[in-house]
Scaffold this motif. Sequence first.
Motif, PDB file in Angstrom:
ATOM      1  N   LEU A   1       0.736  -1.072  -0.280  1.00 47.48           N
ATOM      2  CA  LEU A   1      -0.148   0.169  -0.010  1.00 47.48           C
ATOM      3  C   LEU A   1       1.378   1.144  -0.086  1.00 47.48           C
ATOM      4  O   LEU A   1       1.426   1.734   0.634  1.00 47.48           O
ATOM      5  CB  LEU A   1      -0.954   0.410   1.249  1.00 47.48           C
ATOM      6  N   PRO A   2       1.145   1.964  -0.814  1.00 50.33           N
ATOM      7  CA  PRO A   2       2.066   3.448  -0.763  1.00 50.33           C
ATOM      8  C   PRO A   2       1.602   4.420   0.043  1.00 50.33           C
ATOM      9  O   PRO A   2       0.108   4.133   0.728  1.00 50.33           O
ATOM     10  CB  PRO A   2       0.803   3.973  -2.343  1.00 50.33           C
ATOM     11  N   PHE A   3       2.896   4.634   0.573  1.00 53.64           N
ATOM     12  CA  PHE A   3       2.249   5.305   1.656  1.00 53.64           C
ATOM     13  C   PHE A   3       2.192   7.253   1.181  1.00 53.64           C
ATOM     14  O   PHE A   3       3.736   7.516   1.498  1.00 53.64           O
ATOM     15  CB  PHE A   3       3.406   5.472   2.699  1.00 53.64           C
ATOM     16  N   ASP A   4       1.415   7.944   0.517  1.00 49.59           N
ATOM     17  CA  ASP A   4       2.182   9.012  -0.176  1.00 49.59           C
ATOM     18  C   ASP A   4       1.952  10.254   0.695  1.00 49.59           C
ATOM     19  O   ASP A   4       1.426  10.483   1.933  1.00 49.59           O
ATOM     20  CB  ASP A   4       0.370   9.235  -0.662  1.00 49.59           C
ATOM     21  N   GLY A   5       2.689  11.356   0.686  1.00 53.38           N
ATOM     22  CA  GLY A   5       2.484  12.709   1.154  1.00 53.38           C
ATOM     23  C   GLY A   5       4.391  12.699   1.287  1.00 53.38           C
ATOM     24  O   GLY A   5       5.199  12.338   0.147  1.00 53.38           O
ATOM     25  N   GLY A   6       4.390  13.605   2.199  1.00 48.19           N
ATOM     26  CA  GLY A   6       6.132  13.806   2.484  1.00 48.19           C
ATOM     27  C   GLY A   6       6.606  14.883   3.233  1.00 48.19           C
ATOM     28  O   GLY A   6       5.560  14.869   3.907  1.00 48.19           O
ATOM     29  N   PRO A   7       7.609  15.431   3.440  1.00 50.41           N
ATOM     30  CA  PRO A   7       8.141  16.478   4.466  1.00 50.41           C
ATOM     31  C   PRO A   7       7.230  17.157   4.433  1.00 50.41           C
ATOM     32  O   PRO A   7       6.771  18.222   3.500  1.00 50.41           O
ATOM     33  CB  PRO A   7       9.152  16.553   4.413  1.00 50.41           C
ATOM     34  N   ARG A   8       7.142  17.804   5.807  1.00 52.44           N
ATOM     35  CA  ARG A   8       5.990  18.948   6.026  1.00 52.44           C
ATOM     36  C   ARG A   8       7.343  19.971   5.700  1.00 52.44           C
ATOM     37  O   ARG A   8       7.957  19.987   6.739  1.00 52.44           O
ATOM     38  CB  ARG A   8       5.470  19.148   7.266  1.00 52.44           C
ATOM     39  N   ARG A   9       7.540  21.541   5.372  1.00 48.55           N
ATOM     40  CA  ARG A   9       8.724  22.060   5.710  1.00 48.55           C
ATOM     41  C   ARG A   9       8.205  22.853   6.762  1.00 48.55           C
ATOM     42  O   ARG A   9       7.452  23.410   6.672  1.00 48.55           O
ATOM     43  CB  ARG A   9       8.733  22.342   3.654  1.00 48.55           C
ATOM     44  N   HIS A  10       9.429  23.364   6.590  1.00 45.87           N
ATOM     45  CA  HIS A  10      10.148  24.074   7.853  1.00 45.87           C
ATOM     46  C   HIS A  10       8.813  24.706   8.717  1.00 45.87           C
ATOM     47  O   HIS A  10       8.857  25.502   9.177  1.00 45.87           O
ATOM     48  CB  HIS A  10       9.959  25.462   6.441  1.00 45.87           C
ATOM     49  N   LEU A  11       9.413  22.932   9.318  1.00 50.34           N
ATOM     50  CA  LEU A  11       8.513  23.776  10.807  1.00 50.34           C
ATOM     51  C   LEU A  11       8.809  22.472  12.065  1.00 50.34           C
ATOM     52  O   LEU A  11       9.091  21.209  11.257  1.00 50.34           O
ATOM     53  CB  LEU A  11       6.655  22.980  10.620  1.00 50.34           C
ATOM     54  N   GLN A  12       9.309  22.494  12.969  1.00 51.30           N
ATOM     55  CA  GLN A  12      10.486  22.142  13.795  1.00 51.30           C
ATOM     56  C   GLN A  12       9.649  22.054  15.052  1.00 51.30           C
ATOM     57  O   GLN A  12       8.661  23.411  15.592  1.00 51.30           O
ATOM     58  CB  GLN A  12      11.138  22.712  13.743  1.00 51.30           C
ATOM     59  N   VAL A  13       9.027  21.398  15.907  1.00 49.68           N
ATOM     60  CA  VAL A  13       8.743  21.832  17.390  1.00 49.68           C
ATOM     61  C   VAL A  13       9.547  21.099  18.689  1.00 49.68           C
ATOM     62  O   VAL A  13      10.439  20.335  18.491  1.00 49.68           O
ATOM     63  CB  VAL A  13       7.218  20.825  17.723  1.00 49.68           C
ATOM     64  N   ALA A  14       9.888  22.187  19.531  1.00 54.48           N
ATOM     65  CA  ALA A  14      10.699  21.957  20.624  1.00 54.48           C
ATOM     66  C   ALA A  14      10.054  21.875  21.788  1.00 54.48           C
ATOM     67  O   ALA A  14       9.291  22.562  22.081  1.00 54.48           O
ATOM     68  CB  ALA A  14      11.945  22.970  20.489  1.00 54.48           C
ATOM     69  N   GLN A  15       9.859  20.830  22.990  1.00 52.72           N
ATOM     70  CA  GLN A  15       8.565  20.089  24.167  1.00 52.72           C
ATOM     71  C   GLN A  15       9.990  19.949  25.217  1.00 52.72           C
ATOM     72  O   GLN A  15      10.783  19.548  24.885  1.00 52.72           O
ATOM     73  CB  GLN A  15       8.302  19.378  23.570  1.00 52.72           C
ATOM     74  N   LEU A  16       9.093  20.470  26.344  1.00 50.41           N
ATOM     75  CA  LEU A  16       9.756  20.549  27.508  1.00 50.41           C
ATOM     76  C   LEU A  16       9.578  20.346  28.419  1.00 50.41           C
ATOM     77  O   LEU A  16       8.233  21.170  28.645  1.00 50.41           O
ATOM     78  CB  LEU A  16      11.340  21.283  27.697  1.00 50.41           C
ATOM     79  N   ASN A  17       8.975  19.406  29.573  1.00 47.58           N
ATOM     80  CA  ASN A  17       8.400  19.507  30.319  1.00 47.58           C
ATOM     81  C   ASN A  17       9.032  20.245  31.806  1.00 47.58           C
ATOM     82  O   ASN A  17       9.593  20.190  31.717  1.00 47.58           O
ATOM     83  CB  ASN A  17       8.188  18.093  31.448  1.00 47.58           C
ATOM     84  N   ALA A  18       8.547  21.573  32.162  1.00 47.43           N
ATOM     85  CA  ALA A  18       8.664  22.234  33.345  1.00 47.43           C
ATOM     86  C   ALA A  18       8.308  23.173  34.362  1.00 47.43           C
ATOM     87  O   ALA A  18       7.143  23.194  34.062  1.00 47.43           O
ATOM     88  CB  ALA A  18      10.266  23.212  32.839  1.00 47.43           C
ATOM     89  N   LYS A  19       8.138  23.081  35.774  1.00 43.44           N
ATOM     90  CA  LYS A  19       7.969  24.034  35.808  1.00 43.44           C
ATOM     91  C   LYS A  19       8.863  25.828  35.691  1.00 43.44           C
ATOM     92  O   LYS A  19       9.268  26.238  35.333  1.00 43.44           O
ATOM     93  CB  LYS A  19       8.073  24.423  37.603  1.00 43.44           C
ATOM     94  N   VAL A  20       7.144  26.652  35.082  1.00 42.14           N
ATOM     95  CA  VAL A  20       7.715  28.056  34.657  1.00 42.14           C
ATOM     96  C   VAL A  20       7.199  29.324  35.610  1.00 42.14           C
ATOM     97  O   VAL A  20       6.288  28.894  36.373  1.00 42.14           O
ATOM     98  CB  VAL A  20       6.873  28.782  33.737  1.00 42.14           C
ATOM     99  N   ASP A  21       9.108  30.505  35.653  1.00 39.69           N
ATOM    100  CA  ASP A  21       8.491  30.719  37.001  1.00 39.69           C
ATOM    101  C   ASP A  21       8.491  32.573  36.016  1.00 39.69           C
ATOM    102  O   ASP A  21       9.643  32.297  35.001  1.00 39.69           O
ATOM    103  CB  ASP A  21       9.616  31.205  37.969  1.00 39.69           C
ATOM    104  N   TRP A  22       7.384  33.097  35.697  1.00 39.17           N
ATOM    105  CA  TRP A  22       7.148  34.350  35.661  1.00 39.17           C
ATOM    106  C   TRP A  22       6.145  35.052  35.282  1.00 39.17           C
ATOM    107  O   TRP A  22       5.422  34.051  36.383  1.00 39.17           O
ATOM    108  CB  TRP A  22       6.870  34.301  33.242  1.00 39.17           C
ATOM    109  N   SER A  23       5.152  35.822  35.112  1.00 35.49           N
ATOM    110  CA  SER A  23       4.334  36.600  35.634  1.00 35.49           C
ATOM    111  C   SER A  23       2.998  36.330  35.333  1.00 35.49           C
ATOM    112  O   SER A  23       1.783  36.941  35.712  1.00 35.49           O
ATOM    113  CB  SER A  23       4.691  38.537  34.924  1.00 35.49           C
ATOM    114  N   LEU A  24       3.022  35.177  34.251  1.00 31.74           N
ATOM    115  CA  LEU A  24       1.219  34.254  34.258  1.00 31.74           C
ATOM    116  C   LEU A  24       0.381  33.319  35.118  1.00 31.74           C
ATOM    117  O   LEU A  24       2.154  33.048  35.362  1.00 31.74           O
ATOM    118  CB  LEU A  24       1.420  34.243  32.770  1.00 31.74           C
ATOM    119  N   PRO A  25      -0.156  33.669  35.882  1.00 30.12           N
ATOM    120  CA  PRO A  25       0.094  32.869  37.332  1.00 30.12           C
ATOM    121  C   PRO A  25      -0.468  31.304  37.320  1.00 30.12           C
ATOM    122  O   PRO A  25      -0.762  31.212  36.279  1.00 30.12           O
ATOM    123  CB  PRO A  25      -1.289  33.477  37.929  1.00 30.12           C
TER     124      PRO A  25
END
Length: 520
Positions: A179-203
């Motif tokens: 079965l063909p798997f049609d499509g290809g790379p999603r250009r110019h898009l990247q995700v960076a992820q991190l689990n963390a506690k954030v200290d900033w002005s937003l409560p």
Amino acid sequence: MAERDMETYDCDVLIVGAGPTGLALAIGLRQYGLAVRVLEKQDSSKREARAGVIWHRALEALADLGCADRFVAAGVTLNPTELIAQGRQIGVLDLSASGTRYPNPLSIEQDTVERLLGERLTEVGGAIEWSTEATAVRVAEHGAEVEVRGADGRPRTLRCAWVVGCEGSRSLVRKAVGLPFDGGPRRHLQVAQLNAKVDWSLPYHGDRTYLLLDKDLSIGCAPRPGGGYRCFAFTREPDTTPLTPVTVEEMRQLLIRAAHEPDVWLTPTLPLWTNRARFQDRFARSLRSGRALLAGDSAHLWAPIGGRGLNTGLRGAHNLAWKLAGVVRGWASPALLDTYSTEQRSTALRVMRRTRRDVLESPGTRRTLLMMRLLGRHVLRSRWATDRIRDRISDLDLHHRESPLSAQGGGDRMPDRPVWAEGRQHRLHDLLSYQHWTLLPVNRDAEPDPALTQALAGLPLPVAVRPVRPTDTDASRHLPDGSLVLVRPDLHIGLQAQIPEEVAAYLGRWFTRTEAARDA
């Protein structure tokens, strides 16, 4: 017609891959009493957080599999999402949806998802065969053979009536049947992820997500079980950028840029989890080839904007399990499985298009940011607009109206609205079940209807008859006065009929009857 001959087969269904989709499918099949084997080449379930949210419709699917409540207990219920564009607060979107027992999405990570699904599989009599790799698949007219290698390195052959590939983008099952798997790379898009506690002005609120947009950047911070946030940043990056591990300082600088405030500090949660990835947009041309089927990332994949991959895989398993069970048990012809392929491909393509149009999580463009500043507050104050956004986010509006299995008003998901039945008020979903079809005579005489009894006579598949009276206008829209509404096991409407003969004709197209019923 499928035959259950356990002298010929080692199992009814062999599932390759013990990720969330494969586990959910195995649970659904076991609930129908099928003999199922689940192979996983790894030695244990995921030890990484990975996917982080389950939306409303997927929670309904998990409820049908008997495990939604334990998911809710282990996760964090999410409600408002606060939108900030270039440092300016635009508004707050309430994620609470109506017409469902699960009005809010759930923050829960994939290692927990797999653990909970594995526990449920054990409860229904299933098991995972760890350290067992499928090395070759051969599909024939009446079944399949799968060559496997276990932890001891010895090869052996397993025979099954059906084989399902749930092993990801490099699916051996998909390649084996060509079965063909049609499509290809999603250009110019990247995700960076991190689990963390954030200290900033937003409560910090235990249920509030922040979405921050800036030029070529979108960052989400969603509360996670155990405290802190899942921080995920979508950026427009050259495809040649190395996929090095995400550092705390890199995520801090991205948050400083998106929040437009200098004092942002991060403390990673333990165990440390980071991720960086680029993406493919790909679809198998069909999800069925003879006795082989595809589900989850083996069938379709795209950028994880909105966290849709896990959810679409779970809903696909939910769609497939009852259909495959019906075929294996001899209730329906294998043609029923073609409707799984049609419906799931259509759903996945619709989801992918939505992710491409998702302006809240896609990296901001000048046009998007200008629209947010000029119109964002007005949109988030409009009930019509927020209801539409909420329906799309929740996946509750996804339908199968174009499916061959939908006739005369069929295809929509049946909402969970109050109805009067059996002498008292019920939530409609309490009258439905994943274990059978349900026929809802609407505002009709509660006395048994001989014509209706004849319409259902001789069917091997279970069909429960539940007369109902809608108690609000939203329920009435899907339950027209005097109609006979036939609801599938997965909560989608199959048919809105007026007379029993229409119900009989519909069921006769898809399901077998005894000789006596056919001759009547």
